[in-house]
Motif scaffolding. Sequence first.
Motif, PDB file in Angstrom:
ATOM      1  N   HIS A  84      32.657  30.926  28.325  1.00 36.25           N
ATOM      2  CA  HIS A  84      32.868  30.783  29.798  1.00 36.25           C
ATOM      3  C   HIS A  84      31.469  30.414  30.801  1.00 36.25           C
ATOM      4  N   ALA A  85      30.406  30.946  30.358  1.00 37.79           N
ATOM      5  CA  ALA A  85      29.199  30.624  30.912  1.00 37.79           C
ATOM      6  C   ALA A  85      29.019  29.373  30.773  1.00 37.79           C
ATOM      7  N   LEU A  86      29.283  28.397  29.989  1.00 31.87           N
ATOM      8  CA  LEU A  86      28.938  27.056  29.720  1.00 31.87           C
ATOM      9  C   LEU A  86      29.367  26.220  31.020  1.00 31.87           C
ATOM     10  N   ARG A  87      30.158  26.646  31.360  1.00 31.76           N
ATOM     11  CA  ARG A  87      30.910  25.611  32.838  1.00 31.76           C
ATOM     12  C   ARG A  87      31.579  26.594  33.758  1.00 31.76           C
ATOM     13  N   ILE A  88      31.113  26.994  34.846  1.00 32.89           N
ATOM     14  CA  ILE A  88      31.660  27.652  36.175  1.00 32.89           C
ATOM     15  C   ILE A  88      31.812  26.847  37.196  1.00 32.89           C
ATOM     16  N   ALA A  89      33.116  26.598  37.539  1.00 23.26           N
ATOM     17  CA  ALA A  89      33.406  25.894  38.845  1.00 23.26           C
ATOM     18  C   ALA A  89      33.918  26.878  39.779  1.00 23.26           C
ATOM     19  N   THR A  90      33.274  26.621  41.035  1.00 23.39           N
ATOM     20  CA  THR A  90      33.935  27.469  42.369  1.00 23.39           C
ATOM     21  C   THR A  90      34.782  26.727  43.119  1.00 23.39           C
ATOM     22  N   ASP A  91      35.623  27.421  44.003  1.00 24.75           N
ATOM     23  CA  ASP A  91      36.751  26.743  44.822  1.00 24.75           C
ATOM     24  C   ASP A  91      35.895  25.788  45.741  1.00 24.75           C
ATOM     25  N   THR A  92      34.404  25.923  45.913  1.00 21.04           N
ATOM     26  CA  THR A  92      33.752  25.022  46.938  1.00 21.04           C
ATOM     27  C   THR A  92      33.263  23.802  46.438  1.00 21.04           C
ATOM     28  N   GLY A  93      33.573  23.708  44.956  1.00 24.68           N
ATOM     29  CA  GLY A  93      32.902  22.514  44.307  1.00 24.68           C
ATOM     30  C   GLY A  93      31.510  22.699  43.648  1.00 24.68           C
ATOM     31  N   VAL A  94      31.126  23.947  43.793  1.00 25.66           N
ATOM     32  CA  VAL A  94      29.677  24.389  43.306  1.00 25.66           C
ATOM     33  C   VAL A  94      29.866  24.387  41.675  1.00 25.66           C
ATOM     34  N   LEU A  95      29.145  23.888  40.861  1.00 19.25           N
ATOM     35  CA  LEU A  95      29.194  23.743  39.314  1.00 19.25           C
ATOM     36  C   LEU A  95      28.190  24.228  38.531  1.00 19.25           C
ATOM     37  N   LEU A  96      28.249  25.337  38.020  1.00 13.89           N
ATOM     38  CA  LEU A  96      27.127  26.068  37.255  1.00 13.89           C
ATOM     39  C   LEU A  96      27.589  25.571  35.718  1.00 13.89           C
ATOM     40  N   ARG A  97      26.529  24.911  35.134  1.00  8.85           N
ATOM     41  CA  ARG A  97      26.810  24.292  33.663  1.00  8.85           C
ATOM     42  C   ARG A  97      25.682  24.429  32.657  1.00  8.85           C
TER      43      ARG A  97
END
Length: 193
Positions: free
Chosen positions: A10-23
Amino acid sequence: MTTAAAARRHALRIATDTGVLLRRPHEADAAGVFAAHGDPSVYRYDPQETHPDVEYSARFLEPMLEHWAEHGFGYWAVLIPASDWPEGVPGADVDDGARVFAGLGGIRNHTMAGRPVLNVYYRFAPAAQGRGLARIVVNQALVLAPLVAPGTDVVVRTRPANAVARHVAERAGFLDEGLEPGTTDMQLLRYRF
């Protein structure tokens, strides 16, 4: 699949509902890292740490990439919608969509006083600051931490003058422990599970 393995996936790619992406970051992110970390105002409390060029940023990324390879988690590349910062450096990954590189943040293994901890890091380009990115990173780090390193404390280490970084950590439940033992210029905030 174990809980830790699922968390790492899951930590490889986390997208928020505001369009922020953690990858997971990539070598190709060096230009984005330089766009954020090459701005002297990003290192207001540590001016000597300002990145002088993209090659420096590429070397700066190397230990982060190694941590990901070894542990399956680490500091994320943080991307925001391009409409929030049209002058930003486009994401280097084909799946980044219309996002630009805002900075880095996440958790990685660290040792303090001979004991393992997870260190939280967050640093963003000035144009991306004030959008709640640090809060997003800290919240996701606190979700991930007990899954990848159960029972391990999570710490934020920052300069005492960095009131904004301290405020973000305190709002997330970190307790200010004062100066980090053995230092005269590093504030320590800790979150215990």
